[in-house]
Write a protein that holds these residues in place. Structure first.
Motif, PDB file in Angstrom:
ATOM      1  N   VAL A 159       0.835  -1.204   0.000  1.00 51.01           N
ATOM      2  CA  VAL A 159       0.000   0.000   0.000  1.00 51.01           C
ATOM      3  C   VAL A 159       0.871   1.257   0.000  1.00 51.01           C
ATOM      4  O   VAL A 159       0.531   2.273  -0.631  1.00 51.01           O
ATOM      5  N   SER A 160       2.023   1.215   0.670  1.00 48.33           N
ATOM      6  CA  SER A 160       2.887   2.398   0.747  1.00 48.33           C
ATOM      7  C   SER A 160       3.404   2.831  -0.622  1.00 48.33           C
ATOM      8  O   SER A 160       3.739   4.010  -0.818  1.00 48.33           O
ATOM      9  N   LEU A 161       3.461   1.927  -1.580  1.00 45.73           N
ATOM     10  CA  LEU A 161       3.946   2.278  -2.915  1.00 45.73           C
ATOM     11  C   LEU A 161       3.043   3.296  -3.602  1.00 45.73           C
ATOM     12  O   LEU A 161       3.485   4.026  -4.499  1.00 45.73           O
ATOM     13  N   LEU A 162       1.788   3.353  -3.205  1.00 47.21           N
ATOM     14  CA  LEU A 162       0.865   4.327  -3.798  1.00 47.21           C
ATOM     15  C   LEU A 162       1.246   5.755  -3.437  1.00 47.21           C
ATOM     16  O   LEU A 162       0.772   6.709  -4.078  1.00 47.21           O
ATOM     17  N   LEU A 163       2.091   5.932  -2.415  1.00 46.25           N
ATOM     18  CA  LEU A 163       2.499   7.269  -1.979  1.00 46.25           C
ATOM     19  C   LEU A 163       3.673   7.817  -2.788  1.00 46.25           C
ATOM     20  O   LEU A 163       4.013   8.989  -2.661  1.00 46.25           O
ATOM     21  N   LEU A 164       4.311   6.982  -3.619  1.00 48.30           N
ATOM     22  CA  LEU A 164       5.457   7.439  -4.404  1.00 48.30           C
ATOM     23  C   LEU A 164       5.007   8.377  -5.521  1.00 48.30           C
ATOM     24  O   LEU A 164       3.966   8.171  -6.150  1.00 48.30           O
ATOM     25  N   ARG A 165       5.817   9.405  -5.753  1.00 46.28           N
ATOM     26  CA  ARG A 165       5.580  10.336  -6.869  1.00 46.28           C
ATOM     27  C   ARG A 165       6.718  10.174  -7.865  1.00 46.28           C
ATOM     28  O   ARG A 165       7.791  10.747  -7.703  1.00 46.28           O
ATOM     29  N   ILE A 166       6.481   9.356  -8.887  1.00 48.02           N
ATOM     30  CA  ILE A 166       7.510   9.001  -9.857  1.00 48.02           C
ATOM     31  C   ILE A 166       6.997   9.312 -11.257  1.00 48.02           C
ATOM     32  O   ILE A 166       5.829   9.035 -11.573  1.00 48.02           O
ATOM     33  N   ALA A 167       7.858   9.900 -12.089  1.00 47.66           N
ATOM     34  CA  ALA A 167       7.482  10.240 -13.453  1.00 47.66           C
ATOM     35  C   ALA A 167       7.029   8.998 -14.212  1.00 47.66           C
ATOM     36  O   ALA A 167       7.542   7.895 -14.001  1.00 47.66           O
ATOM     37  N   ALA A 168       6.080   9.194 -15.113  1.00 47.73           N
ATOM     38  CA  ALA A 168       5.537   8.065 -15.873  1.00 47.73           C
ATOM     39  C   ALA A 168       6.609   7.347 -16.669  1.00 47.73           C
ATOM     40  O   ALA A 168       6.562   6.128 -16.839  1.00 47.73           O
ATOM     41  N   SER A 169       7.621   8.091 -17.159  1.00 47.04           N
ATOM     42  CA  SER A 169       8.683   7.465 -17.948  1.00 47.04           C
ATOM     43  C   SER A 169       9.491   6.468 -17.137  1.00 47.04           C
ATOM     44  O   SER A 169       9.977   5.467 -17.659  1.00 47.04           O
ATOM     45  N   GLU A 170       9.643   6.736 -15.827  1.00 48.09           N
ATOM     46  CA  GLU A 170      10.369   5.816 -14.961  1.00 48.09           C
ATOM     47  C   GLU A 170       9.458   4.722 -14.420  1.00 48.09           C
ATOM     48  O   GLU A 170       9.906   3.618 -14.120  1.00 48.09           O
ATOM     49  N   ARG A 171       8.200   5.014 -14.325  1.00 47.19           N
ATOM     50  CA  ARG A 171       7.245   4.058 -13.760  1.00 47.19           C
ATOM     51  C   ARG A 171       6.803   3.014 -14.773  1.00 47.19           C
ATOM     52  O   ARG A 171       6.601   1.845 -14.431  1.00 47.19           O
ATOM     53  N   LEU A 172       6.690   3.407 -16.040  1.00 42.48           N
ATOM     54  CA  LEU A 172       6.103   2.539 -17.045  1.00 42.48           C
ATOM     55  C   LEU A 172       7.119   1.797 -17.902  1.00 42.48           C
ATOM     56  O   LEU A 172       6.749   0.895 -18.644  1.00 42.48           O
ATOM     57  N   GLY A 173       8.399   2.143 -17.839  1.00 47.06           N
ATOM     58  CA  GLY A 173       9.368   1.488 -18.708  1.00 47.06           C
ATOM     59  C   GLY A 173       9.182   1.947 -20.145  1.00 47.06           C
ATOM     60  O   GLY A 173       8.808   3.089 -20.409  1.00 47.06           O
ATOM     61  N   HIS A 174       9.384   1.058 -21.127  1.00 50.29           N
ATOM     62  CA  HIS A 174       9.256   1.441 -22.526  1.00 50.29           C
ATOM     63  C   HIS A 174       8.057   0.746 -23.150  1.00 50.29           C
ATOM     64  O   HIS A 174       7.570  -0.278 -22.662  1.00 50.29           O
ATOM     65  N   ALA A 175       7.584   1.313 -24.250  1.00 47.88           N
ATOM     66  CA  ALA A 175       6.484   0.679 -24.972  1.00 47.88           C
ATOM     67  C   ALA A 175       6.984  -0.601 -25.626  1.00 47.88           C
ATOM     68  O   ALA A 175       8.090  -0.626 -26.190  1.00 47.88           O
ATOM     69  N   PRO A 176       6.221  -1.682 -25.572  1.00 40.31           N
ATOM     70  CA  PRO A 176       6.669  -2.938 -26.180  1.00 40.31           C
ATOM     71  C   PRO A 176       6.898  -2.776 -27.674  1.00 40.31           C
ATOM     72  O   PRO A 176       6.048  -2.241 -28.389  1.00 40.31           O
ATOM     73  N   THR A 177       8.035  -3.195 -28.172  1.00 34.72           N
ATOM     74  CA  THR A 177       8.352  -3.165 -29.598  1.00 34.72           C
ATOM     75  C   THR A 177       8.589  -4.557 -30.164  1.00 34.72           C
ATOM     76  O   THR A 177       8.590  -4.730 -31.370  1.00 34.72           O
ATOM     77  N   ARG A 178       8.816  -5.520 -29.280  1.00 31.83           N
ATOM     78  CA  ARG A 178       9.046  -6.890 -29.705  1.00 31.83           C
ATOM     79  C   ARG A 178       8.259  -7.821 -28.791  1.00 31.83           C
ATOM     80  O   ARG A 178       7.685  -7.393 -27.795  1.00 31.83           O
ATOM     81  N   SER A 179       8.264  -9.093 -29.108  1.00 32.24           N
ATOM     82  CA  SER A 179       7.580 -10.051 -28.252  1.00 32.24           C
ATOM     83  C   SER A 179       8.298 -10.156 -26.912  1.00 32.24           C
ATOM     84  O   SER A 179       9.480  -9.814 -26.791  1.00 32.24           O
ATOM     85  N   LEU A 180       7.568 -10.633 -25.905  1.00 33.28           N
ATOM     86  CA  LEU A 180       8.165 -10.793 -24.583  1.00 33.28           C
ATOM     87  C   LEU A 180       9.341 -11.762 -24.638  1.00 33.28           C
ATOM     88  O   LEU A 180      10.373 -11.550 -23.991  1.00 33.28           O
ATOM     89  N   ARG A 181       9.204 -12.823 -25.415  1.00 35.74           N
ATOM     90  CA  ARG A 181      10.294 -13.793 -25.549  1.00 35.74           C
ATOM     91  C   ARG A 181      11.528 -13.140 -26.160  1.00 35.74           C
ATOM     92  O   ARG A 181      12.657 -13.328 -25.689  1.00 35.74           O
TER      93      ARG A 181
END
Length: 414
Positions: free
Chosen positions: A178-200
């Motif tokens: 629950v404490s993680l909801l209190l973090l204020r982190i930019a979306a670029s750091e929170r979401l990683g990158h958009a998928p460009t290839r398969s997970l494998r």
């Protein structure tokens, strides 16, 4: 800790990891009471740590392409449910060694997702120049928990049994999530990158990136070998406390707290040191000290000497781990960070699991003390191999130089 995000993140980490160490000691003691066998104790450790072999690389790719906070919360929620289930089974007398193995496998899978998801958030908490100190503080937090958790667990086991120790972990992980909801982190750091290839494909890219890197590859290989030979004996402390030193649950708490105390001192020193210059030499040289601590731990049946050996080995382990993790995390390309850290998670979980399984089987044949002495001896040629390469690796890692990640190819996949 001057940043709000840092205070929230490390407070939650301290709570979760304290609960984890409380349960880990309780599970080890429960496994020992169910079987009185070093092999079965090693197998329980194996079931907790081994899922990283398959899951960790995939988890790293998932962490690089999803919301890392949500992923961490989900994985920690699974850990809380596992603790609740285990506690109820023990309370009702329905627990068996087979059920314990299955539940430890479940928590091993969830931890394999938690590790890269949480670790990839650290660079977003502080400026880049503070990253070495932030990684060291992360390790320090872990080892504060490693010091206090076993002491709390030992007292709970002596006074009330393993059930309260297990249920404390359930509550700790729920609050930390629950404490993680209190973090204020930019979306670029929170979401990683958009998928460009398969997970494998992205998972395999992580392996190729690490293998091609002139610094990350050798350091991860060194850490893997040390993980097999140097770390596992600390996972078998319940057997040593009861069988070798004849001290029972109170002795287990003292041994585990000694390892946490040694690791705490080492973590404080590294956190205060800061910077990356010289970390390659420090991380590799610690391998020899890990071996010496193992030799001292089994040199005699005198409990006080065993405590000293365990503390030295644990201190060297944390120096080794923090140094290599700091270098790897700082050198990895941002787009590959989750996958590289998942490989680190694989090494620090799967390699000790494999070593614990082998060490437990060897101890059944030749005894606990001789088995640990053999494993410690095997560390020395690994340390020598690392020392011969440390200067070349330092040139790459201490300047943060590395190859670019592989270019994206076709879209699609899962």
């Amino acid at each position: 800790m001057s940043h709000r995000n840092g205070r929230v993140f490390y407070a939650g980490s301290l709570l979760a990891w304290t609960g984890m160490w409380i349960q880990r000691i309780a599970v080890g003691w429960l496994a020992w009471e169910l079987t009185y066998s070093p092999f079965w104790l090693g197998l329980v450790v194996f079931c907790d740590l081994a899922p990283a072999v398959i899951v960790a690389p995939i988890a790293g790719a998932v962490a690089d392409r999803t919301d890392r906070i949500r992923l961490t919360m989900a994985a920690q929620g699974v850990t809380a449910v596992q603790s609740l289930t285990l506690g109820l089974l023990v309370l009702t007398g329905l627990i068996t060694i087979e059920l314990l193995l299955a539940l430890e496998f479940v928590v091993g899978v969830s931890n394999s997702f938690t590790q890269p998801a949480r670790q990839t958030l650290i660079p977003a908490l502080v400026p880049r120049e503070d990253l070495p100190a932030a990684v060291a503080l992360n390790s320090l937090t872990f080892n504060v928990a490693r010091f206090t958790g076993p002491a709390i667990s030992g007292a709970l086991i002596v006074w009330a049994g393993v059930v309260p120790a297990i249920l404390v972990n359930c509550a700790a992980y729920l609050i930390a999530s629950v404490s993680l909801l209190l973090l204020r982190i930019a979306a670029s750091e929170r979401l990683g990158h958009a998928p460009t290839r398969s997970l494998r494909a992205e998972t395999l890219d992580g392996f190729r990136y690490a293998a091609r890197h002139r610094g990350i590859g050798p350091l991860l290989l060194f850490a893997a070998l040390m993980g097999v030979f140097a770390r596992p004996f600390l996972e078998l402390l319940p057997a040593f406390a009861d069988s070798v030193f004849q001290r029972g649950a109170p002795g287990l708490a003292m041994l585990a707290s000694a390892t946490g105390g040694g690791a705490l001192v080492a973590g404080l020193l590294l956190a205060a040191r800061g910077g990356t210059r010289g970390l390659t030499f420090i991380g590799i040289a610690a391998g020899a000290v890990m071996a010496l601590g193992g030799f001292l731990f089994v040199a005699t049946a005198i409990f006080e000497i065993g405590l000293l050996g365990a503390a030295i080995a644990a201190a060297a382990q944390i120096v080794h781990g923090v140094a290599i993790q700091t270098l790897v995390q700082g050198a990895a390309d941002r787009a590959m960070r989750g996958r590289v850290l998942s490989l680190w998670g694989l090494i620090i979980r799967a390699c000790p699991a494999l070593g614990a399984l082998g060490l437990g089987a060897l101890a059944e044949a030749i005894g606990l003390r001789l088995a640990v002495a053999c494993a410690s001896a095997a560390c020395l040629p690994v340390w020598w191999w690392g020392m011969r390469r440390q200067r070349r690796v330092a040139v790459v890692m201490e300047r943060g130089i590395g190859p670019k990640p592989p270019p994206p190819a076709e879209k699609g996949g899962i």
